[in-house]
Design a protein around this motif. Structure first.
Motif, mmCIF file in Angstrom:
data_model
loop_
_atom_site.group_PDB
_atom_site.id
_atom_site.type_symbol
_atom_site.label_atom_id
_atom_site.label_comp_id
_atom_site.label_asym_id
_atom_site.label_seq_id
_atom_site.Cartn_x
_atom_site.Cartn_y
_atom_site.Cartn_z
ATOM 1 N N GLU A 568 -9.842 -16.813 14.846
ATOM 2 C CA GLU A 568 -9.036 -17.557 13.921
ATOM 3 C C GLU A 568 -9.159 -17.465 12.664
ATOM 4 O O GLU A 568 -8.444 -17.443 11.594
ATOM 5 N N ASP A 569 -10.751 -17.599 12.154
ATOM 6 C CA ASP A 569 -11.241 -17.809 11.076
ATOM 7 C C ASP A 569 -11.342 -16.447 10.301
ATOM 8 O O ASP A 569 -11.252 -16.249 8.957
ATOM 9 N N ASP A 570 -12.037 -15.244 10.984
ATOM 10 C CA ASP A 570 -12.558 -14.238 10.366
ATOM 11 C C ASP A 570 -11.659 -13.001 10.650
ATOM 12 O O ASP A 570 -11.455 -12.143 9.914
ATOM 13 N N ILE A 571 -11.117 -12.752 11.982
ATOM 14 C CA ILE A 571 -10.423 -11.458 12.255
ATOM 15 C C ILE A 571 -8.889 -11.304 11.736
ATOM 16 O O ILE A 571 -8.477 -10.555 11.222
ATOM 17 N N LEU A 572 -8.214 -12.573 11.974
ATOM 18 C CA LEU A 572 -6.818 -12.501 11.922
ATOM 19 C C LEU A 572 -6.389 -12.703 10.334
ATOM 20 O O LEU A 572 -5.508 -12.019 9.850
ATOM 21 N N PRO A 573 -6.875 -13.576 9.517
ATOM 22 C CA PRO A 573 -6.735 -13.775 8.156
ATOM 23 C C PRO A 573 -6.378 -12.389 7.492
ATOM 24 O O PRO A 573 -5.587 -12.297 6.485
ATOM 25 N N PRO A 574 -7.311 -11.637 7.329
ATOM 26 C CA PRO A 574 -7.353 -10.483 6.558
ATOM 27 C C PRO A 574 -6.290 -9.442 6.830
ATOM 28 O O PRO A 574 -5.952 -8.430 6.101
ATOM 29 N N LEU A 575 -5.472 -9.671 8.164
ATOM 30 C CA LEU A 575 -4.443 -8.870 8.617
ATOM 31 C C LEU A 575 -3.081 -9.089 7.942
ATOM 32 O O LEU A 575 -2.345 -8.314 8.085
ATOM 33 N N ARG A 576 -3.097 -10.420 7.350
ATOM 34 C CA ARG A 576 -1.849 -10.918 6.809
ATOM 35 C C ARG A 576 -1.669 -10.439 5.403
ATOM 36 O O ARG A 576 -2.165 -11.320 4.191
ATOM 37 N N ARG A 577 -1.337 -9.433 4.817
ATOM 38 C CA ARG A 577 -1.573 -8.678 3.503
ATOM 39 C C ARG A 577 -0.383 -7.750 3.117
ATOM 40 O O ARG A 577 0.394 -7.334 4.133
ATOM 41 N N VAL A 578 -0.449 -7.510 1.973
ATOM 42 C CA VAL A 578 0.548 -6.247 1.299
ATOM 43 C C VAL A 578 -0.429 -5.459 0.156
ATOM 44 O O VAL A 578 -1.054 -5.989 -0.413
ATOM 45 N N VAL A 579 -0.347 -4.124 0.567
ATOM 46 C CA VAL A 579 -1.047 -3.295 -0.317
ATOM 47 C C VAL A 579 -0.390 -2.402 -1.317
ATOM 48 O O VAL A 579 0.526 -1.677 -0.734
ATOM 49 N N ILE A 580 -0.452 -2.583 -2.568
ATOM 50 C CA ILE A 580 0.314 -2.079 -3.566
ATOM 51 C C ILE A 580 -0.407 -0.788 -3.989
ATOM 52 O O ILE A 580 -1.846 -1.062 -4.590
ATOM 53 N N GLN A 581 -0.092 0.402 -3.880
ATOM 54 C CA GLN A 581 -0.742 1.720 -4.314
ATOM 55 C C GLN A 581 0.350 2.290 -5.300
ATOM 56 O O GLN A 581 1.342 2.754 -5.078
ATOM 57 N N VAL A 582 -0.444 2.690 -6.536
ATOM 58 C CA VAL A 582 0.379 3.251 -7.435
ATOM 59 C C VAL A 582 -0.313 4.896 -7.528
ATOM 60 O O VAL A 582 -1.630 4.994 -7.911
ATOM 61 N N ASN A 583 0.393 5.860 -7.599
ATOM 62 C CA ASN A 583 0.201 7.329 -7.269
ATOM 63 C C ASN A 583 0.587 7.950 -8.444
ATOM 64 O O ASN A 583 1.839 8.077 -8.837
ATOM 65 N N CYS A 584 -0.293 8.533 -9.207
ATOM 66 C CA CYS A 584 0.075 9.116 -10.564
ATOM 67 C C CYS A 584 -0.547 10.686 -10.731
ATOM 68 O O CYS A 584 -1.568 10.985 -9.972
ATOM 69 N N PHE A 585 0.213 11.295 -11.362
ATOM 70 C CA PHE A 585 -0.317 12.601 -11.782
ATOM 71 C C PHE A 585 -1.076 12.838 -12.710
ATOM 72 O O PHE A 585 -1.014 12.248 -13.725
ATOM 73 N N GLU A 586 -2.423 13.427 -12.441
ATOM 74 C CA GLU A 586 -3.413 13.531 -13.096
ATOM 75 C C GLU A 586 -3.074 14.428 -14.310
ATOM 76 O O GLU A 586 -2.821 15.505 -13.989
ATOM 77 N N PRO A 587 -3.569 14.341 -15.298
ATOM 78 C CA PRO A 587 -3.007 15.151 -16.620
ATOM 79 C C PRO A 587 -3.812 16.423 -16.586
ATOM 80 O O PRO A 587 -4.953 16.547 -16.368
ATOM 81 N N LYS A 588 -3.099 17.491 -16.788
ATOM 82 C CA LYS A 588 -3.763 18.765 -16.560
ATOM 83 C C LYS A 588 -3.499 19.447 -17.949
ATOM 84 O O LYS A 588 -2.341 19.560 -18.666
#
Length: 816
Positions: A568-588
């Motif tokens: 209840e205290d350690d396993i379940l809380p971190p599973l309640r989440r949203v991950v925002i990931q920004v994917n960019c083109f590296e300049p070449k």
């Protein structure tokens, strides 16, 4: 007869008989340094003729044992020697015996002949053993004889006849002679002159049974006479008959396979069948046979073998006189440059061995022992075909990957945590505070401010798995929307700030959002339990895994949450989440910029860019220059050294390639590209064994090396194996060469026709035509080959592939 010192003659005879044993012993002692195989003995008949002087022993000269008058005696004999020691002979002797007795003025003269039968014993062979080459032999003999004689007793001073027996004392025969049995015995010296001729010095004493020979009887003993004779003996022994073998040498046939010889790998093998006709090889003869390859003013001798007749001892190849015989001679020698224009010849040597023949005795060893007859030189094969070595060194080389990506995606993410069953953002939530979520979001904003072109944005949301499934699915959707909204608000806020270096207008419309509502995070739960310190975590995991029904599984988690506070205290809380990931083109940099900098200012390029630059040009010299720059700019990177060697191998700069590959191997041991290329280097140096070893190692490292291994098999003359390994290659020169060497001429022609056009390929097609007796194909392709490479004209003029056409008018006009 003239007077002479009979005493001197007898003393000389005694002296010679006395020193004979010492001479014989000296012969054998001189050769006793090593043991020798027993020599064969030939039973034989013989004839003898001899002449010498006689001596009488009787009453008339009992006071003077030696007469001073020389009396001539001669003899003829024949016999049979049936062992090295024992023989038998019959001898006829005729002559005079004379004796004088000065005190009473008496002289006796007797005409005498005797017929003797002897048993002979070779004392030398009996004591020292048989040696056919021995110069001196001592023999003894004894037997029986019938003597006929007519004697006259004179008063010496006036020739007055006092008494006589037999009416006539004139030799060689008298009327009604006296007959007497005598016992002959004696010793002789036999001097070997030649194989069939001996010189004999013999002393023969005949003891009579009466006292009538000298017509004087004293009662003191019977008469005796002796002879000391020098003679010759001819032995009817089997002859080596070398002259006959020399005369009929033309009847000996040689069949060489193949002719011309063929280079296979680094070796030329010779296979010659030697055929001897009937009644050619004498029983006592031997022949040394040692072919040699003559070329370019030098020669290469092959191993010697020795043939021997039936009656010769040794381990040579025995050839029967009556039926003849054959022997297949095989030997291999390393190929040497120039052997392609050569002659395989042989000039055998005939000799008569006096000791056992050694199979591999050399001509030099034989000539050091015997007189020999050198037979005329005969050609056995014309030249060496070297087509199998016409390998095209187009080994498969491996370039190291530059690792440069024309499109590289860089990403940055931030995770926001939620309270159980909630989707609103709560920055006071312990997980958000403890994990510095706000700071992570600020870092995400800074990443966006870099101004990289954004490819897309991923929004991934989850719920913990203890709730009801459909609820959790909706909850994760709401959390995803909450995360997306927060990001849009952040982007809009940035857009309103005029100090922002990078602004995204209308982000909701211009950006691509990938929103994923993942529902319950079962995988995350199991991984968290596995990583936890809960003592009963295996029980918990088994309970979850054993429940296929999701509803029951959720209930089990709720039940365990009560029992295990850690869930209840350690396993379940971190599973309640949203991950925002920004994917960019590296300049070449653009390809054009990279290509220009690689030759103008390579220091502005990183390792991947510089190696990539070499792929932007088709000029091999430029590629090599770029890779050499990489070796100095990035001296610890094996790829520049390997790739520089790649193009050095392509242009046959083998020394430079070796240096670069060795450095690459030091920097990156056991790299499949480097090891493969080291194999190719060895192959191009024609070290095919070394190449095969490197390829085998490269194969274990994951390299595809079949074609390269096929080249090593081609070089070794294993053409079928080469085809098996290179079979995937189509329209390939080396495949065509292997097909030529295996007699697949039509297939070879088709393979070479579609291969890249070259003088080399046309030449191989001309060879295929010559082998297949297709004159037109040969001439047409040889013409194209010479047009493409004029140096091939001289090669073709002496290439034994075309030997059948050396007198062909079209061929001659083409190569002259």
């Amino acid at each position: 007869m003239k007077k002479a010192s009979y005493k001197s003659i007898m003393m000389l005879l005694i002296l010679m008989l006395g020193i004979a044993p010492a001479l014989v012993f000296g012969q054998d002692a001189a050769g006793s340094g090593k043991s020798e195989a027993k020599s064969t003995f030939d039973k034989h008949f013989f004839l003898q003729a001899s002449g010498g002087v006689s001596q009488f022993f009787g009453d008339l000269n009992e006071k003077n044992l030696f007469n001073e008058r020389m009396n001539f005696f001669y003899g003829l004999g024949a016999g049979y020697q049936f062992s090295p020691v024992f023989g038998i002979r019959g001898v006829f002797n005729n002559g005079w015996v004379v004796s004088t007795y000065d005190p009473q003025d008496l002289r006796m003269s007797s005409s005498l002949w005797d017929a003797q039968l002897h048993a002979t014993v070779s004392l030398t062979n009996l004591i020292f053993g048989y040696k056919p080459e021995r110069f001196l032999n001592v023999y003894g003999f004894a037997g029986g004889a019938l003597a006929n004689f007519s004697s006259i007793l004179y008063q010496n001073s006036n020739e007055l006849v006092i008494d006589q027996n037999g009416p006539d004392a004139d030799p060689p025969f008298s009327q009604d002679p006296m007959k007497e049995f005598v016992v002959p015995a004696g010793l002789g010296l036999n001097f070997r002159l030649a194989e069939k001729w001996d010189l004999n010095l013999e002393y023969n004493l005949r003891t009579m049974f009466t006292d009538e020979l000298d017509l004087v009887e004293s009662g003191k003993g019977n008469d005796a006479y002796s002879t000391a004779m020098l003679g010759v003996t001819y032995k009817f022994k089997p002859s080596a008959n070398l002259k006959s073998m020399e005369k009929n040498y033309g009847l000996v046939k040689y069949e060489t396979t193949p002719d011309p010889l063929v280079r296979v790998g680094d070796t030329v093998c010779v296979n010659v069948k030697v055929i001897f006709p009937e009644k050619y090889f004498a029983k006592k003869a031997a022949m040394n046979f040692q072919p040699e390859i003559k070329y370019a003013g030098t020669s290469k001798k092959l191993k010697p073998v020795n043939f021997q007749g039936e009656d010769v001892n040794g381990d040579g190849i025995v050839i029967n006189y009556k039926t003849g015989g054959s022997y297949t001679y095989v030997d291999c020698v390393p190929y040497e440059p120039g052997m392609n224009v050569s002659d395989l010849v042989v000039s055998p040597t005939l000799y008569e061995p006096k000791e056992p023949v050694s199979l591999n005795a050399t001509p030099e060893e034989i000539k050091g022992k015997y007189k020999v007859i050198d037979l005329p030189e005969r050609k056995l094969a014309d030249g060496v075909i070297i087509t199998g070595s016409r390998i095209l060194h187009d080994e498969d080389l491996i370039l190291a990957d530059h690792g440069y990506e024309k499109e590289t995606i860089v990403s940055k993410d931030a995770t926001i945590y939620f309270q159980v069953n909630m989707h609103n953002l709560n920055w006071n939530l312990p997980l958000n505070r403890n994990n510095q979520v706000q700071q992570k979001l600020d870092e995400l904003a800074s990443f966006i401010r870099m101004g990289y072109a954004i490819r897309d944005i991923d929004i991934n949301a989850w719920a913990s798995p203890e709730g009801e499934e459909s609820f959790n699915q909706g909850l994760s959707e709401r959390r995803a929307q909450a995360g997306k909204k927060h990001l849009l608000d952040m982007l809009k806020k940035m857009a309103k700030d005029k100090k922002e270096p990078f602004v995204i207008e209308n982000p909701e419309e211009t950006l691509k959002f990938n929103t994923y509502a993942n529902g319950e995070d079962w995988n995350g739960f199991m991984q968290a339990v596995e990583a936890s310190n809960i003592g009963d975590k295996r029980i918990i995991m088994n309970v979850v895994n054993s429940q296929p029904d999701v509803t029951k599984r959720e209930q089990e988690i709720r039940n365990m949450s009560v029992v295990y506070k850690e869930i209840e205290d350690d396993i379940l809380p971190p599973l309640r989440r949203v991950v925002i990931q920004v994917n960019c083109f590296e300049p070449k940099k653009t390809d054009e910029e990279i290509a220009n900098l690689a030759t103008s200012d390579p220091s502005k390029l990183d390792d991947k860019e510089l190696l990539y630059a070499a792929t932007l040009t088709n000029d091999n010299d430029t590629k090599l220059r770029i890779y050499k720059t990489a070796t100095t700019q990035f001296p610890n990177d094996w790829r520049g050294f390997n790739n520089a060697a790649y193009y050095e191998l392509t242009s046959n700069q083998l020394g430079e390639a070796a240096s670069h590959l060795n450095k690459a191997d030091q920097l990156e041991p056991n790299n499949k590209a480097v090891v493969n290329n080291l194999g190719a280097l060895a192959s191009k140096k024609e070290d095919y064994k070394g190449a095969a070893a490197q390829y085998a190692k490269a194969k274990t490292l994951g390299a595809e090396v079949n074609y390269n291994l096929g080249i090593t098999q081609l070089a070794a003359g294993k053409y079928d194996q080469a085809l098996s390994l290179m079979g995937s290659k189509k329209c390939n020169t080396n495949v065509g060469l292997a097909q030529v060497m295996t007699g697949k001429y039509s297939e070879a022609a088709n393979t070479l026709k579609c291969a890249p056009e070259s003088a080399h390929n046309y030449y191989l097609m001309a060879v295929a035509g010559a082998r297949n007796a297709d004159v037109k194909m040969m001439i047409d392709n040889l013409t194209k080959a010479i047009q493409g490479d004029p140096s091939l004209k001289a090669q073709a003029a002496e290439d034994r592939e075309f030997i059948k056409y050396f007198s062909n008018a079209e061929f001659m006009s083409l190569v002259k």
